[in-house]
Each structure stands twice: as C-alpha cells, then as structure tokens.
Scaffold this motif. Structure first.
Motif, mmCIF file in Angstrom:
data_model
loop_
_atom_site.group_PDB
_atom_site.id
_atom_site.type_symbol
_atom_site.label_atom_id
_atom_site.label_comp_id
_atom_site.label_asym_id
_atom_site.label_seq_id
_atom_site.Cartn_x
_atom_site.Cartn_y
_atom_site.Cartn_z
ATOM 1 N N ALA A 14 32.160 48.187 9.938
ATOM 2 C CA ALA A 14 32.638 48.926 11.106
ATOM 3 C C ALA A 14 32.008 50.314 11.164
ATOM 4 C CB ALA A 14 34.161 49.033 11.082
ATOM 5 N N LEU A 15 31.896 50.987 10.036
ATOM 6 C CA LEU A 15 31.248 52.302 10.013
ATOM 7 C C LEU A 15 29.780 52.209 10.418
ATOM 8 C CD1 LEU A 15 32.795 53.880 6.808
ATOM 9 C CD2 LEU A 15 32.917 54.795 9.123
ATOM 10 N N ILE A 16 29.098 51.215 9.923
ATOM 11 C CA ILE A 16 27.684 51.037 10.265
ATOM 12 C C ILE A 16 27.534 50.635 11.729
ATOM 13 C CG2 ILE A 16 25.650 49.614 9.817
ATOM 14 C CD1 ILE A 16 26.585 49.511 6.871
ATOM 15 N N GLY A 17 28.324 49.659 12.168
ATOM 16 C CA GLY A 17 28.225 49.177 13.538
ATOM 17 C C GLY A 17 28.598 50.218 14.574
ATOM 18 N N ALA A 18 29.518 51.097 14.240
ATOM 19 C CA ALA A 18 29.925 52.123 15.195
ATOM 20 C C ALA A 18 28.884 53.227 15.324
ATOM 21 C CB ALA A 18 31.265 52.725 14.771
ATOM 22 N N ASN A 19 28.085 53.442 14.305
ATOM 23 C CA ASN A 19 27.109 54.529 14.332
ATOM 24 C C ASN A 19 25.707 54.089 14.725
ATOM 25 O OD1 ASN A 19 28.541 56.996 13.525
ATOM 26 N ND2 ASN A 19 29.066 55.749 11.757
ATOM 27 N N PRO A 91 30.765 60.417 13.632
ATOM 28 C CA PRO A 91 29.614 61.041 12.956
ATOM 29 C C PRO A 91 28.292 60.816 13.685
ATOM 30 C CG PRO A 91 30.974 59.915 11.361
ATOM 31 C CD PRO A 91 31.507 59.553 12.710
ATOM 32 N N GLY A 92 28.062 59.624 14.193
ATOM 33 C CA GLY A 92 26.838 59.352 14.936
ATOM 34 C C GLY A 92 26.785 60.123 16.242
ATOM 35 N N PHE A 93 27.924 60.259 16.926
ATOM 36 C CA PHE A 93 27.997 61.030 18.163
ATOM 37 C C PHE A 93 27.679 62.495 17.900
ATOM 38 C CE2 PHE A 93 30.363 63.692 21.107
ATOM 39 C CZ PHE A 93 29.900 63.217 22.323
ATOM 40 N N VAL A 94 28.241 63.044 16.836
ATOM 41 C CA VAL A 94 27.970 64.442 16.485
ATOM 42 C C VAL A 94 26.502 64.624 16.160
ATOM 43 C CG1 VAL A 94 28.400 66.216 14.726
ATOM 44 C CG2 VAL A 94 30.305 64.972 15.739
#
Length: 101
Positions: A14-19, A91-94
């Motif tokens: 989920a962390l990888i897929g969301a970023n 984190p990816g959005f930031v």
C-alpha cells in the motif's frame, strides 16, 4: 502465508502503490507519455491512485481468502481504506508538489 506476514506485506504494498503515481512521470510507472518533457497532470495521478487502490484491494481480497473466511464489507470499510490510502500517498505528494524544485 501466515497472518502477520500477509498484513505487513499488504501495508508495504500500500505504501509503494500509493506513492508510485507521484514519484515518476510515466503512466503506471511503465508507459512513457507522448510529450515526455512535461509533467503528468494531477488528474492523471488521481486516476492512477484509484487504479492502484483497486488492485491493492484485489490483492487484499486474495490474501484474506487464502488465510480463511472472506468477510463482507460495507461502505464504511471502503471509506476508511480510501482515506488511509490517501494518507499513505502523502510523502509522494509532498515530494512532487511541495518539496521538489
């Protein structure tokens, strides 16, 4: 697969897929877009995020079916998991919109 390993692997996925939508300029991290000089639009990133959420939901369903009984879910479950997936994407959005020069 044992339950703790399934849960932790699902959280890491989920962390990888969301970023993934925010960390590259390719569609689904595989397909190069036509004009590679420009950035992906925000709406395209949201579509990617929704697709990754659905794929991850399928993986979670398969893991749950492999471990034991599959429980029925109502709208509250999906509302909470969508919000959690959006929090995982922070984190990816930031990196993409707030910190990157």
């Amino acid at each position: 697969m044992q339950l703790p390993y399934a849960v932790w692997s699902l959280i890491i996925l989920a962390l990888i897929g969301a970023n993934i939508p925010f960390l590259n300029q390719r569609l689904f991290a595989l397909i190069r877009l036509k004009n590679s000089s420009s950035k992906k639009s925000f709406w395209l990133r949201l579509v990617e995020l929704a697709v990754f959420y659905c794929v991850l939901g399928g993986v979670a369903y398969l893991l749950e079916a492999n471990i034991g009984n599959v429980f029925t879910q109502t709208w509250e479950f999906f509302a909470i998991t969508v919000c959690l997936f959006i929090v995982f994407a922070f984190p990816g959005f930031v990196y993409q919109y707030l910190r990157r020069q």
